[in-house]
Write an enzyme that holds these catalytic residues in place. Structure first.
Site, PDB file in Angstrom:
ATOM      1  N   ASP A   1      33.621 -63.560  48.633  1.00 37.60           N
ATOM      2  CA  ASP A   1      34.041 -64.948  48.799  1.00 37.60           C
ATOM      3  C   ASP A   1      34.138 -65.670  47.461  1.00 37.60           C
ATOM      4  O   ASP A   1      35.006 -66.523  47.284  1.00 37.60           O
ATOM      5  CB  ASP A   1      33.068 -65.694  49.723  1.00 37.60           C
ATOM      6  CG  ASP A   1      33.407 -65.428  51.184  1.00 37.60           C
ATOM      7  OD1 ASP A   1      34.609 -65.418  51.522  1.00 37.60           O
ATOM      8  OD2 ASP A   1      32.476 -65.220  51.984  1.00 37.60           O
TER       9      ASP A   1
ATOM     10  N   GLU B   1      28.488 -67.925  46.689  1.00 40.93           N
ATOM     11  CA  GLU B   1      29.831 -67.419  47.005  1.00 40.93           C
ATOM     12  C   GLU B   1      30.886 -68.526  46.994  1.00 40.93           C
ATOM     13  O   GLU B   1      32.043 -68.291  47.305  1.00 40.93           O
ATOM     14  CB  GLU B   1      29.835 -66.666  48.336  1.00 40.93           C
ATOM     15  CG  GLU B   1      29.207 -67.382  49.495  1.00 40.93           C
ATOM     16  CD  GLU B   1      29.110 -66.522  50.766  1.00 40.93           C
ATOM     17  OE1 GLU B   1      29.681 -65.426  50.821  1.00 40.93           O
ATOM     18  OE2 GLU B   1      28.442 -66.982  51.717  1.00 40.93           O
TER      19      GLU B   1
ATOM     20  N   CYS C   1      25.432 -58.962  46.524  1.00 42.13           N
ATOM     21  CA  CYS C   1      25.677 -58.204  47.755  1.00 42.13           C
ATOM     22  C   CYS C   1      27.151 -58.152  48.113  1.00 42.13           C
ATOM     23  O   CYS C   1      27.516 -57.616  49.158  1.00 42.13           O
ATOM     24  CB  CYS C   1      24.857 -58.762  48.910  1.00 42.13           C
ATOM     25  SG  CYS C   1      25.271 -60.472  49.310  1.00 42.13           S
TER      26      CYS C   1
ATOM     27  N   HIS D   1      35.529 -48.077  61.349  1.00 40.67           N
ATOM     28  CA  HIS D   1      34.599 -47.062  61.859  1.00 40.67           C
ATOM     29  C   HIS D   1      35.025 -45.676  61.412  1.00 40.67           C
ATOM     30  O   HIS D   1      34.194 -44.838  61.071  1.00 40.67           O
ATOM     31  CB  HIS D   1      34.550 -47.092  63.387  1.00 40.67           C
ATOM     32  CG  HIS D   1      33.758 -48.218  63.930  1.00 40.67           C
ATOM     33  ND1 HIS D   1      32.525 -48.555  63.424  1.00 40.67           N
ATOM     34  CD2 HIS D   1      34.001 -49.084  64.932  1.00 40.67           C
ATOM     35  CE1 HIS D   1      32.063 -49.579  64.097  1.00 40.67           C
ATOM     36  NE2 HIS D   1      32.936 -49.937  65.025  1.00 40.67           N
TER      37      HIS D   1
END
Ligand code: PEP
Ligand code: MG
Length: 577
Positions: free
Chosen positions: A461, A437, A508, A192
């Site tokens: 991955d 992936e 992605c 964050h």
């Protein structure tokens, strides 16, 4: 002078005296036993602290909404949900009554249990959710122990903020005009603190080992958020380097902001779609603000990883609909639940189910969903119902075989029929794609393309499984290289098989946000890139400087290289205007 190196989390550079936020983690929380008769009063003391925490968080949320936008407000909204979570409260009350120990100890223990679970998650973003739990728990403890964290709101001069860790509330309460840079010992690119530093455009270097030992209050510190460098008491040469970086960052910002509303067209007019990856619905607003062409990956598992029960169909429906409506006609790709293995669902399965010798090779994602068909179909029904509100796609994670895709599609047909039986409106057709992936999926992508409407390559991955390297294992970081020729070949093969089958191919994984490799990917024929919203302008700039014919030649040469190092050197040799 002392030089420290960390993770370059937010670009830009600054020099200022250090403001060191003391570490609360080390402060002692008292431990004592209680008589059973004292438990009701102890519980009332806890509830009073929770009420104060709730008021504070609600105020921070309102402030965040005005000052920082809905994405940041959502962080505090999720803290409010935790403070109102009946299951969590019940658990704390039960543990208080059973242990007969003071409430502070109970809170600390439950916090460390929840945080421990999240920190085992292989997805770094999930690990960062542990910060939310710590934020809420420290706030409650602060009230119980009447302790205030040093205020960041009244910093009186320009500073470099140095801390072990920064909580979302610290980021919001600090005077952003005064904090010129941030240095923390913990955190990574997806924490964050990193997300908010980028949103506030404050240079940040995170994960700096030894920062608190090396930097004392008031010491002059130079921070280079582009290279991940921190220099305590810089000499003249280090100051000059920081100045040069500051000037370069200002130039980059000017260039990038001019790009925001321009189309992602190559020099020869090929349209490249640049979409956003989001984890929570509120992030869709940031995607729109950065000019994303849609959401290319909504990691829906974040809805499921809050403590307590998994969200039901209605709650999911509202979350998906919110994203779809926010994107206002731009397509949204919702990835179905990617949990299991070491991303443990708080509500799923017996403890036996959760223990696996090789979680990363285990019961993850689509494998988990195909054996929890009710959880899966509930999600599919929610997506289908939300899909009538705008262009929506479904994407299945971790597909390794054609059989899994066939089975998942059959469950989608059932889910649609169940909605119709209840008179609910759902679309007749929804594109169904898969993440590529797992190496088997890439190698057999020609077979999978017969049943998939699109592919999205998950390089995080794919790299992990191709090189057999746990993507969270620091000792093996040298192997976790997406530029590895084996990974690049699987990427190229997937794009090629998608093209032959006439289906769109996206990417992605984190590789899609790396401007250095964008030309190579365009040259391989990739049509769609999906990444965190803040990374979009830099990739767009590369797209607009690229001629796709020349990129194809460049890609061909890169594919002939024999190591990641050679590929990296070759990519950096590409002249840029
Ligand atoms: C990937 O594996 O590249 C991906 C995008 O999925 P995640 O990072 O959520 O595993
Ligand atoms: Mg993945």
């Amino acid at each position: 002078m002392k030089e420290l190196v960390g993770i370059a989390a937010s670009p830009g550079a600054a020099v200022a005296p250090a403001f060191v936020l003391e570490d609360e983690g080390g402060q002692a929380v008292p431990a004592y036993s209680l008589a059973a008769s004292e438990i009701p009063a102890e519980w009332a003391r806890f509830l009073a602290a929770v009420a104060k925490a709730r008021d504070e968080v609600a105020e921070l949320r309102d402030r965040a909404r005005i000052e920082a936008g809905d994405e940041q407000a959502a962080i505090f909204e999720s803290h409010l949900l935790m403070l109102d979570d009946p299951d969590l409260m019940e658990r704390i009350e039960g543990s208080l009554a059973a242990s007969l120990r003071n409430i502070e100890r109970v809170v600390v223990e439950i916090e460390s249990e929840l945080v421990g679970k999240l920190l085992k998650a292989e997805d770094p973003a999930l690990r960062e959710r542990a910060a939310d739990i710590q934020d809420v728990s420290r706030r409650i403890l602060g009230h119980l122990l009447s302790r205030e964290r040093r205020s960041l709101g009244d910093i009186a001069q320009d500073v470099v903020l140095v801390a072990r860790d920064l909580l979302p509330s610290d980021m919001l309460s600090m005077d952003r005009g005064r904090v010129k840079a941030i240095v923390t010992e913990s955190g990574g690119r997806t924490s964050h603190a990193a997300i908010m530093a980028r949103a506030f455009e404050i240079p940040a270097v995170l994960g700096v080992a030894g920062a608190l030992a090396a930097i004392r209050e008031g010491m002059r510190v130079a921070v280079d958020g582009e290279r991940g460098l921190v220099v305590a008491e810089p000499d003249a040469a280090a100051l000059a380097r920081t100045d040069a970086e500051r000037a370069a960052a200002a130039r980059r910002d000017r260039d990038l902001s001019a790009l925001r509303d321009l189309p992602a067209l190559t020099l020869d007019g090929r349209r490249i779609l640049l979409k956003a990856n989001i984890e929570v619905p509120e992030e869709a607003e940031g995607a729109v603000a950065h000019g994303a062409d849609g959401v290319g990956l909504f990691r829906s598992e974040f809805l499921f990883l809050r403590p307590g029960e998994a969200p039901g169909e209605e709650e999911q429906y509202r979350a998906y609909r919110r994203v779809i409506e926010t994107m206002a006609g731009k397509p949204v790709t919702i990835r179905t639940l990617d949990v299991g293995g070491d991303k443990v669902l708080p509500s799923a399965g017996s403890s036996d189910d959760r223990i696996e010798k090789n979680p990363l090779l285990g019961w993850r994602a689509i494998r988990f969903c195909l054996s929890h068909t009710e959880v899966f179909k509930t999600q599919l029904r929610a997506i289908l119902r939300a899909a009538v509100h705008g262009e929506t796609r479904i994407m299945f994670p971790m597909i390794a075989t054609d059989w899994e895709l066939e089975k998942a599609r059959a469950l989608l047909v059932e889910a649609r029929a169940e909605c119709r039986a209840k008179g609910q409106e759902v679309p007749d057709y929804i594109p169904v794609g898969i993440m590529i992936e797992v190496p088997s999926a890439a190698i057999a992508s020609d077979i999978l393309a017969r049943r998939a409407d699109f592919f999205s390559i998950g390089t995080n991955d794919l790299t992990q499984y191709t090189l057999a390297v746990d993507r969270g294992n620091r000792r093996l970081a040298y192997l976790n290289e997406p530029y590895n020729p084996a990974v690049l070949r699987l990427v190229a093969l997937t794009i090629e098989n998608g093209r032959k089958a006439g289906i769109p191919v996206a990417m992605c994984g984190e590789m899609a946000s790396d401007p250095a490799v964008a030309t190579l990917l365009i040259g391989l024929g990739l049509e769609e890139f999906s990444m965190s919203s803040a990374s979009l302008p830099a990739v767009k700039r590369i797209v607009r400087q690229t001629d796709s014919g020349r990129a194809a030649d460049f890609a061909k040469a890169a594919m002939g290289l024999s190591s990641s190092a050679e590929v990296a050197a070759y990519l950096s040799s590409l002249p840029r205007s």
